[in-house]
Design an enzyme around this catalytic site. Structure first.
Site, PDB file in Angstrom:
ATOM      1  N   ALA A 124     -36.699 -29.941   3.828  1.00 44.00           N
ATOM      2  CA  ALA A 124     -37.870 -29.075   3.584  1.00 44.00           C
ATOM      3  C   ALA A 124     -38.170 -28.662   5.163  1.00 44.00           C
ATOM      4  O   ALA A 124     -38.046 -29.565   6.015  1.00 44.00           O
ATOM      5  CB  ALA A 124     -39.080 -29.627   3.092  1.00 44.00           C
ATOM      6  N   LYS A 180     -32.324 -28.888  -9.163  1.00 44.85           N
ATOM      7  CA  LYS A 180     -33.076 -28.196  -8.347  1.00 44.85           C
ATOM      8  C   LYS A 180     -34.083 -27.347  -8.776  1.00 44.85           C
ATOM      9  O   LYS A 180     -35.124 -26.926  -8.380  1.00 44.85           O
ATOM     10  CB  LYS A 180     -32.200 -27.648  -6.988  1.00 44.85           C
ATOM     11  CG  LYS A 180     -32.897 -27.004  -6.016  1.00 44.85           C
ATOM     12  CD  LYS A 180     -33.466 -28.197  -5.007  1.00 44.85           C
ATOM     13  CE  LYS A 180     -34.722 -27.866  -4.140  1.00 44.85           C
ATOM     14  NZ  LYS A 180     -34.368 -26.857  -3.260  1.00 44.85           N
TER      15      LYS A 180
HETATM   16  N1  LIG Z   1     -38.666 -23.626   3.183  1.00 43.28           N
HETATM   17  C1  LIG Z   1     -38.105 -24.721   2.574  1.00 43.28           C
HETATM   18  O1  LIG Z   1     -38.769 -25.811   2.917  1.00 43.28           O
HETATM   19  C2  LIG Z   1     -37.002 -24.643   1.738  1.00 43.28           C
HETATM   20  C3  LIG Z   1     -36.436 -23.492   1.326  1.00 43.28           C
HETATM   21  N2  LIG Z   1     -35.388 -23.428   0.545  1.00 43.28           N
HETATM   22  C4  LIG Z   1     -34.845 -22.207  -0.093  1.00 43.28           C
HETATM   23  O2  LIG Z   1     -33.884 -21.820   1.088  1.00 43.28           O
HETATM   24  C5  LIG Z   1     -34.104 -20.252   1.079  1.00 43.28           C
HETATM   25  C6  LIG Z   1     -34.326 -19.603   2.312  1.00 43.28           C
HETATM   26  O3  LIG Z   1     -35.619 -20.251   2.639  1.00 43.28           O
HETATM   27  P1  LIG Z   1     -36.489 -19.832   3.758  1.00 43.28           P
HETATM   28  O4  LIG Z   1     -35.764 -20.154   5.227  1.00 43.28           O
HETATM   29  O5  LIG Z   1     -38.009 -20.424   3.638  1.00 43.28           O
HETATM   30  O6  LIG Z   1     -36.662 -18.312   3.849  1.00 43.28           O
HETATM   31  P2  LIG Z   1     -37.136 -17.012   4.821  1.00 43.28           P
HETATM   32  O7  LIG Z   1     -37.255 -15.968   3.592  1.00 43.28           O
HETATM   33  O8  LIG Z   1     -37.995 -17.615   5.423  1.00 43.28           O
HETATM   34  O9  LIG Z   1     -35.964 -16.686   5.440  1.00 43.28           O
HETATM   35  C7  LIG Z   1     -34.958 -15.988   5.322  1.00 43.28           C
HETATM   36  C8  LIG Z   1     -34.676 -15.237   6.642  1.00 43.28           C
HETATM   37  O10 LIG Z   1     -33.635 -14.305   6.329  1.00 43.28           O
HETATM   38  C9  LIG Z   1     -33.904 -13.179   6.766  1.00 43.28           C
HETATM   39  N3  LIG Z   1     -32.982 -12.167   6.300  1.00 43.28           N
HETATM   40  C10 LIG Z   1     -32.556 -11.948   4.802  1.00 43.28           C
HETATM   41  N4  LIG Z   1     -31.999 -10.874   4.822  1.00 43.28           N
HETATM   42  C11 LIG Z   1     -31.360 -10.403   5.937  1.00 43.28           C
HETATM   43  C12 LIG Z   1     -30.555  -9.648   6.147  1.00 43.28           C
HETATM   44  N5  LIG Z   1     -29.642  -8.942   5.275  1.00 43.28           N
HETATM   45  N6  LIG Z   1     -30.338  -9.677   7.844  1.00 43.28           N
HETATM   46  C13 LIG Z   1     -30.859 -10.273   8.409  1.00 43.28           C
HETATM   47  N7  LIG Z   1     -31.950 -11.115   8.077  1.00 43.28           N
HETATM   48  C14 LIG Z   1     -32.166 -11.331   6.696  1.00 43.28           C
HETATM   49  C15 LIG Z   1     -35.085 -12.992   6.437  1.00 43.28           C
HETATM   50  O11 LIG Z   1     -35.937 -11.696   7.210  1.00 43.28           O
HETATM   51  P3  LIG Z   1     -36.956 -11.062   6.661  1.00 43.28           P
HETATM   52  O12 LIG Z   1     -38.294 -12.128   6.506  1.00 43.28           O
HETATM   53  O13 LIG Z   1     -37.514 -10.047   7.716  1.00 43.28           O
HETATM   54  O14 LIG Z   1     -36.638 -10.417   5.305  1.00 43.28           O
HETATM   55  C16 LIG Z   1     -35.888 -14.148   6.906  1.00 43.28           C
HETATM   56  O15 LIG Z   1     -36.000 -14.427   8.327  1.00 43.28           O
HETATM   57  C17 LIG Z   1     -35.052 -19.806  -0.257  1.00 43.28           C
HETATM   58  O16 LIG Z   1     -34.296 -19.809  -1.295  1.00 43.28           O
HETATM   59  C18 LIG Z   1     -35.985 -21.044  -0.218  1.00 43.28           C
HETATM   60  O17 LIG Z   1     -36.459 -21.114  -1.563  1.00 43.28           O
HETATM   61  C19 LIG Z   1     -34.785 -24.668  -0.450  1.00 43.28           C
HETATM   62  C20 LIG Z   1     -35.176 -25.884   0.302  1.00 43.28           C
HETATM   63  C21 LIG Z   1     -36.653 -25.918   0.970  1.00 43.28           C
HETATM   64  C1  LIG Z   2     -37.827 -28.921  -1.962  1.00 44.92           C
HETATM   65  C2  LIG Z   2     -39.115 -27.883  -1.864  1.00 44.92           C
HETATM   66  C3  LIG Z   2     -39.975 -28.239  -2.982  1.00 44.92           C
HETATM   67  C4  LIG Z   2     -39.730 -28.181  -0.710  1.00 44.92           C
HETATM   68  O1  LIG Z   2     -41.051 -27.743  -0.325  1.00 44.92           O
HETATM   69  C5  LIG Z   2     -38.534 -26.342  -1.939  1.00 44.92           C
HETATM   70  O2  LIG Z   2     -37.389 -26.382  -2.164  1.00 44.92           O
HETATM   71  C6  LIG Z   2     -39.352 -25.244  -1.526  1.00 44.92           C
HETATM   72  O3  LIG Z   2     -40.424 -25.304  -0.909  1.00 44.92           O
HETATM   73  O4  LIG Z   2     -38.874 -24.101  -2.130  1.00 44.92           O
END
Ligand SMILES: NC(=O)C1=CN([C@@H]2O[C@H](COP(=O)(O)OP(=O)(O)OC[C@H]3O[C@@H](n4cnc5c(N)ncnc54)[C@H](OP(=O)(O)O)[C@@H]3O)[C@@H](O)[C@H]2O)C=CC1
Ligand SMILES: CC(C)(CO)C(=O)C(=O)O
Length: 295
Positions: A124, A180
Protein backbone atom coordinates in the site's frame (compact mmCIF):
# COMPACT_ATOMS: atom_id res chain seq x y z
CA UNK A 1 27.56 4.44 -9.21
CA UNK A 2 27.06 2.11 -12.19
CA UNK A 3 24.22 -0.34 -11.74
CA UNK A 4 24.88 -4.08 -12.12
CA UNK A 5 21.24 -4.71 -12.96
CA UNK A 6 19.50 -4.07 -16.27
CA UNK A 7 17.84 -0.70 -16.81
CA UNK A 8 14.10 -0.62 -16.10
CA UNK A 9 11.31 1.83 -16.83
CA UNK A 10 8.13 2.47 -14.88
CA UNK A 11 5.04 4.15 -16.25
CA UNK A 12 3.64 7.21 -14.51
CA UNK A 13 4.10 8.89 -11.18
CA UNK A 14 1.40 7.09 -9.22
CA UNK A 15 1.69 5.67 -5.72
CA UNK A 16 2.60 2.10 -6.70
CA UNK A 17 4.93 3.16 -9.52
CA UNK A 18 6.86 5.60 -7.33
CA UNK A 19 7.04 3.09 -4.48
CA UNK A 20 8.51 0.52 -6.87
CA UNK A 21 10.85 3.07 -8.46
CA UNK A 22 12.12 4.27 -5.08
CA UNK A 23 12.78 0.80 -3.72
CA UNK A 24 14.58 -0.15 -6.93
CA UNK A 25 16.76 2.95 -7.03
CA UNK A 26 17.70 2.58 -3.36
CA UNK A 27 18.73 -1.03 -4.08
CA UNK A 28 21.04 0.13 -6.89
CA UNK A 29 18.85 -0.45 -9.93
CA UNK A 30 18.90 1.99 -12.85
CA UNK A 31 15.29 3.09 -13.12
CA UNK A 32 13.60 5.82 -15.13
CA UNK A 33 9.99 6.88 -15.55
CA UNK A 34 7.71 7.07 -18.57
CA UNK A 35 5.93 10.34 -17.86
CA UNK A 36 3.38 12.55 -19.57
CA UNK A 37 6.06 15.27 -19.71
CA UNK A 38 9.82 15.15 -20.52
CA UNK A 39 11.30 16.62 -17.32
CA UNK A 40 13.08 14.62 -14.59
CA UNK A 41 11.14 14.07 -11.39
CA UNK A 42 12.45 14.77 -7.90
CA UNK A 43 10.40 13.14 -5.15
CA UNK A 44 10.41 12.59 -1.41
CA UNK A 45 10.18 8.90 -0.58
CA UNK A 46 8.93 7.92 2.88
CA UNK A 47 9.55 4.22 3.61
CA UNK A 48 7.50 2.26 6.16
CA UNK A 49 10.25 2.81 8.69
CA UNK A 50 13.14 5.21 8.90
CA UNK A 51 13.73 8.68 7.53
CA UNK A 52 12.44 9.95 4.21
CA UNK A 53 14.83 10.82 1.39
CA UNK A 54 14.87 12.76 -1.84
CA UNK A 55 15.28 10.78 -5.05
CA UNK A 56 15.66 11.83 -8.68
CA UNK A 57 14.30 10.00 -11.69
CA UNK A 58 14.96 10.73 -15.35
CA UNK A 59 12.01 10.81 -17.73
CA UNK A 60 12.68 8.23 -20.44
CA UNK A 61 12.15 8.87 -24.14
CA UNK A 62 11.88 5.18 -24.92
CA UNK A 63 11.02 2.49 -22.35
CA UNK A 64 13.79 0.10 -21.30
CA UNK A 65 13.72 -3.67 -21.82
CA UNK A 66 12.13 -4.17 -18.40
CA UNK A 67 8.89 -2.20 -18.37
CA UNK A 68 6.50 -1.95 -15.43
CA UNK A 69 2.99 -0.58 -16.07
CA UNK A 70 1.30 0.02 -12.67
CA UNK A 71 -1.71 2.05 -13.77
CA UNK A 72 -5.45 2.05 -13.17
CA UNK A 73 -7.39 -0.88 -14.67
CA UNK A 74 -8.94 1.32 -17.35
CA UNK A 75 -5.53 2.78 -18.34
CA UNK A 76 -3.61 -0.49 -18.88
CA UNK A 77 -4.64 -1.32 -22.44
CA UNK A 78 -4.44 2.29 -23.74
CA UNK A 79 -0.96 2.55 -22.18
CA UNK A 80 0.23 -0.70 -23.77
CA UNK A 81 -1.13 0.43 -27.15
CA UNK A 82 0.56 3.82 -26.81
CA UNK A 83 3.96 2.35 -25.86
CA UNK A 84 3.94 -0.60 -28.26
CA UNK A 85 5.58 1.28 -31.21
CA UNK A 86 8.42 2.41 -28.89
CA UNK A 87 9.25 -0.93 -27.29
CA UNK A 88 12.56 -2.68 -27.85
CA UNK A 89 12.56 -6.27 -29.13
CA UNK A 90 12.49 -8.69 -26.20
CA UNK A 91 10.89 -6.23 -23.78
CA UNK A 92 9.44 -7.78 -20.63
CA UNK A 93 6.16 -6.00 -19.92
CA UNK A 94 4.64 -6.26 -16.45
CA UNK A 95 1.12 -4.95 -15.98
CA UNK A 96 -0.31 -4.39 -12.52
CA UNK A 97 -3.67 -3.10 -11.40
CA UNK A 98 -6.55 -3.82 -9.09
CA UNK A 99 -9.81 -5.19 -10.44
CA UNK A 100 -10.18 -8.08 -12.86
CA UNK A 101 -7.91 -7.67 -15.90
CA UNK A 102 -8.91 -8.68 -19.41
CA UNK A 103 -5.85 -10.89 -19.90
CA UNK A 104 -6.91 -12.22 -23.31
CA UNK A 105 -7.08 -8.70 -24.74
CA UNK A 106 -3.73 -7.71 -23.21
CA UNK A 107 -2.16 -10.88 -24.64
CA UNK A 108 -3.33 -9.91 -28.12
CA UNK A 109 -1.43 -6.61 -27.85
CA UNK A 110 2.08 -8.04 -27.42
CA UNK A 111 4.33 -9.64 -30.04
CA UNK A 112 5.85 -13.14 -29.78
CA UNK A 113 9.21 -11.58 -28.79
CA UNK A 114 7.73 -9.68 -25.85
CA UNK A 115 7.23 -11.24 -22.44
CA UNK A 116 3.90 -10.37 -20.81
CA UNK A 117 3.36 -10.62 -17.05
CA UNK A 118 0.66 -9.67 -14.58
CA UNK A 119 1.46 -8.65 -11.02
CA UNK A 120 -1.08 -8.35 -8.23
CA UNK A 121 0.15 -6.43 -5.19
CA UNK A 122 -1.11 -5.82 -1.68
CA UNK A 123 1.63 -3.30 -0.95
CA UNK A 124 0.00 0.00 0.00
CA UNK A 125 1.26 3.47 -0.89
CA UNK A 126 -0.03 7.02 -1.00
CA UNK A 127 0.96 10.01 -3.06
CA UNK A 128 1.96 13.01 -0.97
CA UNK A 129 2.27 16.60 -2.14
CA UNK A 130 5.95 15.98 -2.94
CA UNK A 131 6.30 12.25 -3.52
CA UNK A 132 5.14 8.95 -2.09
CA UNK A 133 4.68 7.27 1.26
CA UNK A 134 4.80 3.49 1.76
CA UNK A 135 1.76 3.01 3.99
CA UNK A 136 1.27 -0.73 4.32
CA UNK A 137 3.51 -3.81 4.20
CA UNK A 138 2.18 -6.26 1.64
CA UNK A 139 3.37 -8.79 -0.89
CA UNK A 140 2.94 -9.45 -4.60
CA UNK A 141 2.01 -12.35 -6.85
CA UNK A 142 3.46 -12.56 -10.35
CA UNK A 143 2.52 -14.77 -13.30
CA UNK A 144 3.92 -15.14 -16.80
CA UNK A 145 1.20 -14.73 -19.42
CA UNK A 146 3.15 -16.07 -22.42
CA UNK A 147 6.08 -18.35 -23.28
CA UNK A 148 8.54 -15.48 -23.85
CA UNK A 149 7.89 -14.31 -20.31
CA UNK A 150 8.44 -17.79 -18.90
CA UNK A 151 11.91 -18.03 -20.42
CA UNK A 152 12.88 -14.63 -18.92
CA UNK A 153 11.90 -15.37 -15.33
CA UNK A 154 15.51 -15.19 -13.99
CA UNK A 155 15.72 -11.59 -15.26
CA UNK A 156 12.27 -10.47 -14.12
CA UNK A 157 11.99 -12.10 -10.69
CA UNK A 158 14.78 -10.21 -8.85
CA UNK A 159 13.58 -6.95 -10.37
CA UNK A 160 10.01 -7.23 -9.09
CA UNK A 161 11.08 -8.81 -5.83
CA UNK A 162 13.06 -5.64 -5.15
CA UNK A 163 10.29 -3.36 -6.42
CA UNK A 164 7.25 -4.80 -4.67
CA UNK A 165 8.28 -8.06 -3.01
CA UNK A 166 8.16 -10.35 -1.20
CA UNK A 167 7.17 -11.96 -4.45
CA UNK A 168 5.44 -15.26 -5.16
CA UNK A 169 5.58 -16.61 -8.70
CA UNK A 170 2.57 -18.59 -9.78
CA UNK A 171 1.70 -20.52 -12.94
CA UNK A 172 -1.96 -19.52 -12.65
CA UNK A 173 -2.77 -15.93 -11.66
CA UNK A 174 -6.55 -16.50 -11.45
CA UNK A 175 -6.76 -17.51 -7.75
CA UNK A 176 -4.65 -14.47 -6.76
CA UNK A 177 -6.81 -12.19 -8.91
CA UNK A 178 -10.02 -13.43 -7.28
CA UNK A 179 -8.55 -13.12 -3.78
CA UNK A 180 -7.47 -9.54 -4.51
CA UNK A 181 -10.82 -8.79 -6.14
CA UNK A 182 -12.59 -9.88 -2.93
CA UNK A 183 -10.25 -7.69 -0.86
CA UNK A 184 -10.78 -4.62 -3.05
CA UNK A 185 -14.54 -5.23 -3.39
CA UNK A 186 -14.76 -5.20 0.40
CA UNK A 187 -12.36 -2.38 1.28
CA UNK A 188 -12.34 0.13 -1.57
CA UNK A 189 -16.03 1.06 -2.07
CA UNK A 190 -16.82 1.19 1.66
CA UNK A 191 -13.83 3.39 2.46
CA UNK A 192 -14.67 5.61 -0.53
CA UNK A 193 -18.32 6.01 0.51
CA UNK A 194 -17.55 6.73 4.17
CA UNK A 195 -14.33 8.71 3.63
CA UNK A 196 -12.41 6.58 6.14
CA UNK A 197 -9.02 4.86 6.24
CA UNK A 198 -8.80 1.09 5.77
CA UNK A 199 -8.34 0.48 9.50
CA UNK A 200 -11.73 2.03 10.31
CA UNK A 201 -13.38 -0.99 8.65
CA UNK A 202 -12.34 -3.10 11.65
CA UNK A 203 -15.19 -1.47 13.62
CA UNK A 204 -18.13 -3.71 14.58
CA UNK A 205 -20.60 -1.64 12.54
CA UNK A 206 -18.99 -2.75 9.23
CA UNK A 207 -18.68 -6.49 9.88
CA UNK A 208 -22.09 -7.63 8.54
CA UNK A 209 -21.67 -5.58 5.36
CA UNK A 210 -18.11 -6.85 4.81
CA UNK A 211 -19.34 -10.43 5.18
CA UNK A 212 -22.25 -9.86 2.77
CA UNK A 213 -19.94 -8.34 0.12
CA UNK A 214 -17.32 -11.08 0.42
CA UNK A 215 -19.81 -13.95 0.48
CA UNK A 216 -21.33 -12.64 -2.77
CA UNK A 217 -17.85 -12.52 -4.35
CA UNK A 218 -17.31 -16.15 -3.26
CA UNK A 219 -20.61 -17.23 -4.85
CA UNK A 220 -19.79 -15.44 -8.12
CA UNK A 221 -16.28 -16.93 -8.09
CA UNK A 222 -17.78 -20.42 -7.67
CA UNK A 223 -20.06 -19.81 -10.67
CA UNK A 224 -16.88 -19.01 -12.63
CA UNK A 225 -15.25 -22.25 -11.48
CA UNK A 226 -13.04 -20.61 -8.84
CA UNK A 227 -13.18 -21.99 -5.29
CA UNK A 228 -12.86 -19.06 -2.88
CA UNK A 229 -13.55 -20.27 0.67
CA UNK A 230 -15.60 -17.67 2.57
CA UNK A 231 -13.96 -17.94 6.01
CA UNK A 232 -10.43 -17.81 4.58
CA UNK A 233 -11.27 -14.92 2.24
CA UNK A 234 -12.89 -12.91 5.05
CA UNK A 235 -9.79 -13.53 7.16
CA UNK A 236 -7.59 -12.21 4.31
CA UNK A 237 -9.76 -9.10 4.08
CA UNK A 238 -9.31 -8.54 7.83
CA UNK A 239 -5.55 -9.08 7.51
CA UNK A 240 -5.30 -6.43 4.78
CA UNK A 241 -7.47 -4.04 6.82
CA UNK A 242 -5.04 -4.46 9.72
CA UNK A 243 -1.85 -4.33 7.61
CA UNK A 244 -2.98 -1.19 5.75
CA UNK A 245 -4.90 0.41 8.63
CA UNK A 246 -3.36 3.85 8.14
CA UNK A 247 -3.85 3.81 4.37
CA UNK A 248 -6.59 5.56 2.43
CA UNK A 249 -7.65 3.14 -0.32
CA UNK A 250 -6.83 4.00 -3.91
CA UNK A 251 -10.57 4.39 -4.57
CA UNK A 252 -11.00 6.92 -1.78
CA UNK A 253 -7.91 8.77 -3.02
CA UNK A 254 -9.49 8.92 -6.49
CA UNK A 255 -12.85 10.12 -5.17
CA UNK A 256 -11.16 12.84 -3.11
CA UNK A 257 -9.43 14.36 -6.13
CA UNK A 258 -12.37 13.79 -8.52
CA UNK A 259 -10.51 11.14 -10.57
CA UNK A 260 -12.23 8.23 -12.25
CA UNK A 261 -12.29 5.18 -9.94
CA UNK A 262 -11.73 1.48 -10.70
CA UNK A 263 -15.28 0.64 -9.57
CA UNK A 264 -16.11 -0.88 -12.98
CA UNK A 265 -13.21 -3.37 -12.78
CA UNK A 266 -13.96 -4.27 -9.14
CA UNK A 267 -17.63 -4.04 -8.07
CA UNK A 268 -18.83 -3.68 -11.67
CA UNK A 269 -17.05 -6.90 -12.61
CA UNK A 270 -18.80 -8.74 -9.78
CA UNK A 271 -22.24 -7.30 -10.59
CA UNK A 272 -21.91 -8.04 -14.32
CA UNK A 273 -20.53 -11.55 -13.82
CA UNK A 274 -23.31 -12.30 -11.32
CA UNK A 275 -25.90 -11.10 -13.88
CA UNK A 276 -24.43 -13.45 -16.50
CA UNK A 277 -25.00 -16.35 -14.12
CA UNK A 278 -28.44 -15.15 -12.98
CA UNK A 279 -27.15 -14.53 -9.43
CA UNK A 280 -28.37 -11.79 -7.08
CA UNK A 281 -25.59 -9.72 -5.42
CA UNK A 282 -27.52 -7.03 -3.49
CA UNK A 283 -24.61 -5.92 -1.28
CA UNK A 284 -22.32 -5.29 -4.27
CA UNK A 285 -25.20 -3.86 -6.32
CA UNK A 286 -25.81 -1.26 -3.59
CA UNK A 287 -22.11 -0.22 -3.65
CA UNK A 288 -22.21 -0.07 -7.45
CA UNK A 289 -25.22 2.25 -7.34
CA UNK A 290 -23.77 4.43 -4.57
CA UNK A 291 -20.53 5.05 -6.51
CA UNK A 292 -21.70 4.67 -10.13
CA UNK A 293 -20.94 8.31 -10.93
CA UNK A 294 -17.23 7.72 -10.16
CA UNK A 295 -16.73 4.75 -12.54
N1 LIG B 1 -2.21 2.90 -4.03
C1 LIG B 1 -2.24 1.72 -3.42
O1 LIG B 1 -2.00 1.61 -2.22
C2 LIG B 1 -2.51 0.48 -4.21
C3 LIG B 1 -2.87 0.53 -5.55
N2 LIG B 1 -3.05 -0.63 -6.24
C4 LIG B 1 -3.44 -0.60 -7.64
O2 LIG B 1 -2.30 -0.32 -8.44
C5 LIG B 1 -2.69 0.41 -9.62
C6 LIG B 1 -1.93 1.72 -9.65
O3 LIG B 1 -2.31 2.43 -8.49
P1 LIG B 1 -1.83 3.91 -8.18
O4 LIG B 1 -0.35 3.97 -8.27
O5 LIG B 1 -2.46 4.28 -6.90
O6 LIG B 1 -2.49 4.66 -9.43
P2 LIG B 1 -2.27 6.13 -10.03
O7 LIG B 1 -3.41 6.39 -10.95
O8 LIG B 1 -1.98 7.05 -8.91
O9 LIG B 1 -0.93 5.99 -10.87
C7 LIG B 1 -0.87 5.66 -12.21
C8 LIG B 1 0.07 6.65 -12.86
O10 LIG B 1 0.29 6.24 -14.20
C9 LIG B 1 0.10 7.37 -15.06
N3 LIG B 1 -0.26 6.90 -16.38
C10 LIG B 1 -1.31 6.14 -16.76
N4 LIG B 1 -1.25 5.90 -18.09
C11 LIG B 1 -0.14 6.56 -18.55
C12 LIG B 1 0.44 6.71 -19.83
N5 LIG B 1 -0.08 6.12 -20.90
N6 LIG B 1 1.57 7.45 -19.94
C13 LIG B 1 2.12 8.04 -18.86
N7 LIG B 1 1.61 7.93 -17.61
C14 LIG B 1 0.49 7.19 -17.47
C15 LIG B 1 -1.00 8.17 -14.38
O11 LIG B 1 -1.01 9.48 -14.88
P3 LIG B 1 -2.38 10.33 -14.88
O12 LIG B 1 -2.76 10.49 -13.43
O13 LIG B 1 -1.97 11.57 -15.58
O14 LIG B 1 -3.38 9.51 -15.64
C16 LIG B 1 -0.50 8.07 -12.92
O15 LIG B 1 0.57 8.97 -12.70
C17 LIG B 1 -4.22 0.59 -9.49
O16 LIG B 1 -4.88 -0.44 -10.14
C18 LIG B 1 -4.45 0.48 -8.00
O17 LIG B 1 -5.77 0.08 -7.68
C19 LIG B 1 -2.81 -1.85 -5.68
C20 LIG B 1 -2.45 -1.95 -4.37
C21 LIG B 1 -2.35 -0.79 -3.51
C1 LIG C 1 -4.62 -3.17 -0.59
C2 LIG C 1 -5.44 -1.89 -0.72
C3 LIG C 1 -6.82 -2.09 -0.15
C4 LIG C 1 -4.67 -0.91 0.08
O1 LIG C 1 -5.36 0.25 0.36
C5 LIG C 1 -5.58 -1.55 -2.17
O2 LIG C 1 -5.38 -2.39 -3.01
C6 LIG C 1 -6.09 -0.24 -2.65
O3 LIG C 1 -6.08 0.73 -1.92
O4 LIG C 1 -6.52 -0.21 -3.82
Amino acid sequence: MASAQPQCSIVGQGAIGLLAASRLQLAGWAVDLWLRQPNPLRIDFHPLQGPGQSLNFAACQRPAELLFIPVKAYAALPCLQQLQPLLQPGTQIVISHNGMPDLATLQRHVTVNQGLWFLSTSQAAMRTATGVRHTGAGSSVLAALNDTALSSQPKVEPWLNTALGPLTITADIQPALWRKLAINAAINPLTAIHGINNGALAAAEFQAQLEAIVSEVCVVAAAEGMHLPLAETLQQVQQVIAATAANYSSMLQDVRVGRRTELAAITGYIVNTAARHGLAVPANQALWQALASTA
